[in-house]
Design a protein around this motif. Structure first.
Motif, short mmCIF file in Angstrom:
data_model
loop_
_atom_site.label_atom_id
_atom_site.label_comp_id
_atom_site.label_asym_id
_atom_site.label_seq_id
_atom_site.Cartn_x
_atom_site.Cartn_y
_atom_site.Cartn_z
N GLY A 190 -15.78 -1.61 -13.52
CA GLY A 190 -17.04 -1.97 -12.89
C GLY A 190 -16.87 -2.75 -11.61
O GLY A 190 -17.65 -2.64 -10.69
N ARG A 191 -15.85 -3.59 -11.57
CA ARG A 191 -15.66 -4.43 -10.40
C ARG A 191 -14.17 -4.68 -10.27
O ARG A 191 -13.47 -4.88 -11.27
N LEU A 192 -13.69 -4.65 -9.04
CA LEU A 192 -12.26 -4.85 -8.81
C LEU A 192 -12.12 -5.82 -7.65
O LEU A 192 -12.67 -5.60 -6.58
N ARG A 193 -11.44 -6.95 -7.89
CA ARG A 193 -11.23 -7.87 -6.77
C ARG A 193 -9.82 -8.43 -6.81
O ARG A 193 -9.24 -8.63 -7.87
N LYS A 194 -9.29 -8.68 -5.62
CA LYS A 194 -7.93 -9.21 -5.52
C LYS A 194 -7.95 -10.70 -5.84
O LYS A 194 -8.77 -11.45 -5.31
N ILE A 195 -7.04 -11.11 -6.73
CA ILE A 195 -6.92 -12.52 -7.09
C ILE A 195 -5.90 -13.23 -6.22
O ILE A 195 -6.07 -14.35 -5.80
N ARG A 196 -4.78 -12.56 -5.98
CA ARG A 196 -3.77 -13.15 -5.10
C ARG A 196 -2.95 -12.04 -4.46
O ARG A 196 -2.81 -10.95 -4.99
N ASP A 197 -2.37 -12.36 -3.28
CA ASP A 197 -1.49 -11.43 -2.60
C ASP A 197 -0.10 -11.51 -3.21
O ASP A 197 0.26 -12.49 -3.86
N ALA A 198 0.69 -10.48 -2.94
CA ALA A 198 2.08 -10.50 -3.37
C ALA A 198 2.84 -11.55 -2.56
O ALA A 198 2.50 -11.84 -1.41
N ALA A 199 3.87 -12.14 -3.20
CA ALA A 199 4.74 -13.06 -2.48
C ALA A 199 5.60 -12.26 -1.51
O ALA A 199 5.94 -11.12 -1.78
N PRO A 200 5.97 -12.88 -0.38
CA PRO A 200 6.88 -12.18 0.53
C PRO A 200 8.20 -11.88 -0.18
O PRO A 200 8.71 -12.71 -0.92
N ALA A 201 8.72 -10.69 0.02
CA ALA A 201 9.98 -10.31 -0.63
C ALA A 201 10.87 -9.64 0.40
O ALA A 201 10.39 -8.96 1.30
N PRO A 202 12.19 -9.85 0.27
CA PRO A 202 13.10 -9.11 1.16
C PRO A 202 12.96 -7.61 0.91
O PRO A 202 12.60 -7.19 -0.19
N ASP A 203 13.23 -6.81 1.93
CA ASP A 203 13.03 -5.37 1.81
C ASP A 203 13.76 -4.79 0.61
O ASP A 203 13.29 -3.87 -0.03
N SER A 204 14.92 -5.36 0.28
CA SER A 204 15.72 -4.81 -0.81
C SER A 204 15.01 -4.98 -2.16
O SER A 204 15.31 -4.28 -3.11
N GLU A 205 14.07 -5.94 -2.23
CA GLU A 205 13.39 -6.17 -3.51
C GLU A 205 11.99 -5.60 -3.52
O GLU A 205 11.27 -5.70 -4.51
N ARG A 206 11.58 -5.02 -2.40
CA ARG A 206 10.21 -4.55 -2.33
C ARG A 206 10.14 -3.10 -2.81
O ARG A 206 10.66 -2.21 -2.16
N HIS A 207 9.54 -2.93 -3.97
CA HIS A 207 9.54 -1.59 -4.57
C HIS A 207 8.24 -0.84 -4.28
O HIS A 207 8.21 0.36 -4.29
N ILE A 208 7.17 -1.57 -4.04
CA ILE A 208 5.89 -0.90 -3.84
C ILE A 208 5.13 -1.58 -2.73
O ILE A 208 5.36 -2.74 -2.43
N ASP A 209 4.24 -0.86 -2.12
CA ASP A 209 3.33 -1.44 -1.14
C ASP A 209 1.99 -1.65 -1.84
O ASP A 209 1.28 -0.69 -2.10
N PRO A 210 1.65 -2.90 -2.18
CA PRO A 210 0.45 -3.14 -2.98
C PRO A 210 -0.82 -2.59 -2.33
O PRO A 210 -1.67 -2.03 -3.02
#
Ligand SMILES: [Zn+2]
Ligand SMILES: [Zn+2]
Length: 227
Positions: A190-210
């Motif tokens: 019914g409703r979707l809202r962002k609670i918090r952003d992802a923490a910055p991560a080095p490229d090697s640990e970034r698996h998805i683009d939120p």
């Protein structure tokens, strides 16, 4: 409901629904958090698998432990969207509001999950307490990479109680089996809202683009902008 006569001192910032809940360091100890028999002694950041299972099965709120109302909310990451399973138990909206106000992960005050919540605990004096069985550095089943990884973006999704359905995703070569509340159609969000952003991560640990994932999911569910 709590009888006000038994609870004369108002607890600042804590909703009435949670006034009977155990407190530790001034914060409500969630129903699903691992704790000694004396629940004012929790292991913060560690889930009690039996309580999680009970919450899913009996449609209980993961914070207060009472039956969910309609609608309820779930907290989900982009990964959960993709797999179609909310792996954390549901919440009353007001219990969710409280937990996002005090939970460091959801509130964005901490950029990494507690890497090993069970490395430090003391067994208590109650021989019936489950702490006799606790082992240090135990991991939550089905969540092998979460601890110690960069915090992800979190969203609050509102779901009708009529759509409450527990599903299991079988494991594949990448993912452990996931049990939780279905996010797939016919479940209506019914409703979707962002609670918090992802923490910055080095490229090697970034698996998805939120953000990209969220947009893909919105398209998948036919969701427009915030509503
Ligand atoms: Zn104990
Ligand atoms: Zn609740």
């Amino acid at each position: 409901m709590t009888d006000p006569a038994n609870n004369p001192a108002p607890k600042a910032g804590i909703p009435a629904r949670l006034h009977a809940s155990p407190l530790s360091a001034g914060m409500v100890v969630p129903f699903v958090t691992l704790a000694h028999t004396d629940r004012t002694r929790p292991i913060w950041g560690k889930l009690d698998p039996d309580r999680v299972q009970k919450a899913f099965k009996d449609r209980l709120c993961q914070i207060c432990g009472d039956p969910l109302g309609d609608p309820f909310v779930v907290y989900i990451r982009p990964y959960d969207f993709r797999t179609g399973v909310a792996v954390e138990a549901g919440l009353h909206p007001e219990c969710g509001q409280y937990s996002t106000a005090v939970c460091p992960m959801l509130a964005g005050a901490m950029d990494r999950h507690n890497p090993n919540p069970l490395t430090e605990f003391r067994r208590c004096d109650d021989p019936a307490c489950t702490c006799a069985l606790w082992r240090a550095a135990e991991r939550d089943a089905g969540d092998p990479v979460r601890e110690g990884t960069p915090a992800e973006a979190w969203y609050e999704a509102s779901i009708s109680l009529a759509d409450y359905k527990i599903v299991t995703n079988p494991s594949d070569q990448h993912d452990a089996p996931a049990v939780g509340i279905s996010l797939r159609p016919p479940t209506r969000i019914g409703r979707l809202r962002k609670i918090r952003d992802a923490a910055p991560a080095p490229d090697s640990e970034r698996h998805i683009d939120p953000l990209a994932m969220t947009m893909a999911v919105r398209e998948f569910f036919g969701l427009g902008e915030h509503h």
